[in-house]
Design a protein around this motif. Sequence first.
Motif, short mmCIF file in Angstrom:
data_model
loop_
_atom_site.label_atom_id
_atom_site.label_comp_id
_atom_site.label_asym_id
_atom_site.label_seq_id
_atom_site.Cartn_x
_atom_site.Cartn_y
_atom_site.Cartn_z
N PHE A 189 0.83 -1.20 0.00
CA PHE A 189 0.00 0.00 0.00
C PHE A 189 0.87 1.26 0.00
CE2 PHE A 189 -1.95 3.34 2.64
CZ PHE A 189 -3.06 3.65 1.86
N ALA A 190 1.92 1.25 0.81
CA ALA A 190 2.82 2.40 0.83
C ALA A 190 3.58 2.57 -0.48
CB ALA A 190 3.83 2.24 1.99
N LEU A 191 3.98 1.46 -1.09
CA LEU A 191 4.78 1.53 -2.32
C LEU A 191 3.93 1.94 -3.53
CD1 LEU A 191 7.49 1.00 -3.79
CD2 LEU A 191 6.73 -1.38 -4.05
N LEU A 192 2.75 1.37 -3.66
CA LEU A 192 1.97 1.53 -4.89
C LEU A 192 0.94 2.66 -4.83
CD1 LEU A 192 1.30 -2.25 -5.67
CD2 LEU A 192 3.12 -0.77 -6.56
N TRP A 193 0.57 3.10 -3.62
CA TRP A 193 -0.43 4.16 -3.53
C TRP A 193 0.07 5.39 -2.78
CZ3 TRP A 193 -3.14 7.09 -0.03
CH2 TRP A 193 -4.27 7.76 -0.54
N LEU A 223 6.19 16.66 -3.09
CA LEU A 223 7.36 16.29 -2.30
C LEU A 223 8.37 15.57 -3.16
CD1 LEU A 223 5.61 15.03 0.96
CD2 LEU A 223 6.65 17.27 0.53
N GLU A 224 9.62 15.85 -2.93
CA GLU A 224 10.70 15.25 -3.72
C GLU A 224 11.07 13.88 -3.15
OE1 GLU A 224 13.93 17.97 -3.88
OE2 GLU A 224 12.79 19.52 -4.95
N VAL A 225 10.24 12.92 -3.43
CA VAL A 225 10.49 11.56 -2.99
C VAL A 225 10.61 10.67 -4.22
CG1 VAL A 225 9.32 11.84 -0.79
CG2 VAL A 225 8.03 11.07 -2.77
N GLY A 226 11.48 9.67 -4.11
CA GLY A 226 11.65 8.72 -5.19
C GLY A 226 10.67 7.56 -5.06
N PRO A 227 10.91 6.51 -5.84
CA PRO A 227 10.03 5.33 -5.71
C PRO A 227 10.05 4.72 -4.31
CG PRO A 227 11.37 5.22 -7.69
CD PRO A 227 11.91 6.34 -6.88
N PHE A 228 11.17 4.89 -3.61
CA PHE A 228 11.29 4.40 -2.24
C PHE A 228 11.63 5.59 -1.35
CE2 PHE A 228 12.71 1.03 -5.10
CZ PHE A 228 11.84 0.01 -4.77
N SER A 229 11.04 5.63 -0.18
CA SER A 229 11.35 6.71 0.77
C SER A 229 10.97 6.25 2.17
CB SER A 229 10.60 8.00 0.42
OG SER A 229 9.22 7.87 0.68
N LEU A 230 11.75 6.71 3.12
CA LEU A 230 11.46 6.41 4.52
C LEU A 230 10.24 7.17 5.02
CD1 LEU A 230 15.09 6.39 6.00
CD2 LEU A 230 13.69 4.44 5.29
N LEU A 231 9.91 8.30 4.38
CA LEU A 231 8.73 9.04 4.78
C LEU A 231 7.46 8.24 4.51
CD1 LEU A 231 7.44 11.68 5.79
CD2 LEU A 231 7.47 12.49 3.41
#
Length: 337
Positions: free
Chosen positions: A169-173, A183-191
Amino acid sequence: MSSVSSTPTGRAITPGRSAGPPPGPPSGASFDTLEAGPPRSSDLRGRRRPGELIARGLLAGAAMLSVVITAGIVIALLVPALTFFEQVPLLEFLTGTRWTPRFADASYGVLPLITATAWTALVALAVAVPCGLGSAIYLAEYAPERLRRILKPVLELLAGVPTVVFGYFALLWFTPFLQDLGLEVGPFSLLSAGMVMGVMIIPTIASVSEDAMSAVPNALRQGSAALGANRMQTSLRVVFPAAFSGVVAAVVLGISRAVGETMIVTIAGGQMVQMVSNPLQQGATMTTFIANAALGDSRVGSLEYNTLFVVGLLLFLLTLIVNLIAIELVRRFRQEY
């Protein structure tokens, strides 16, 4: 000649003798009973029942089981860790900023794993603690009984959702949603991983805190209302401080879940081992490294293999420190009714 007086009923008595009936034993008793003394209570401690002995043994075994398991875990982690520190200095392990145990020029600084774990746990607690405590206050102080019977089971259903579902859910949505917000986040982020992990922890904090607040006696609420306090003032200044020890236990349980969570951070947080300066970056937590390294082909007993146990021991010690701090807070602010 002795003097004789008479009573109003005409009964004659002599001096020194009362007009009442002759003394006798109390109702329902005999002279034999009085002479024998008070009845002796039966000594129940002397009776040994097989069922009680079996129950006592089972309860003692259940109490010692957790101690034995904890000791076994510590021994299983400590022995390979001591072998690891025979080759890698402890100071290098705790202060190094490069973690590459599988590279040719291997380095064993664990700080990148610690920073990623810390950022993820902080983001999760920033979401879970306000939402969880707010839910607990509403359920304990504001919600009608009929609505409370519906909301609390629904809230606790979140605790039964598999963590791998939260991870995808966090990765795909949720990560694309953060990107749409600018926000400047990539495909993966700790946020993203931390916020979804916070949603997962909300039921734990809310349920335990609500139970602690519901256990506060109504006399405190009534006394606060009698002094002119409204419901919000009573909830925040009377009920919440009275249930503080239970609230601390709930938050510590949430911290333990955040630090030890594996699937969400492995799927959505990324697997790049680097020093993390903000939650917008990706990074590998301690649990992510353990999950990935455990699937490798490391030779048993090698230095690379022992890194699994060293990181696990560090994770165990961090959780232990948090629990010891919480126990001290609970002991200091505990209130008994």
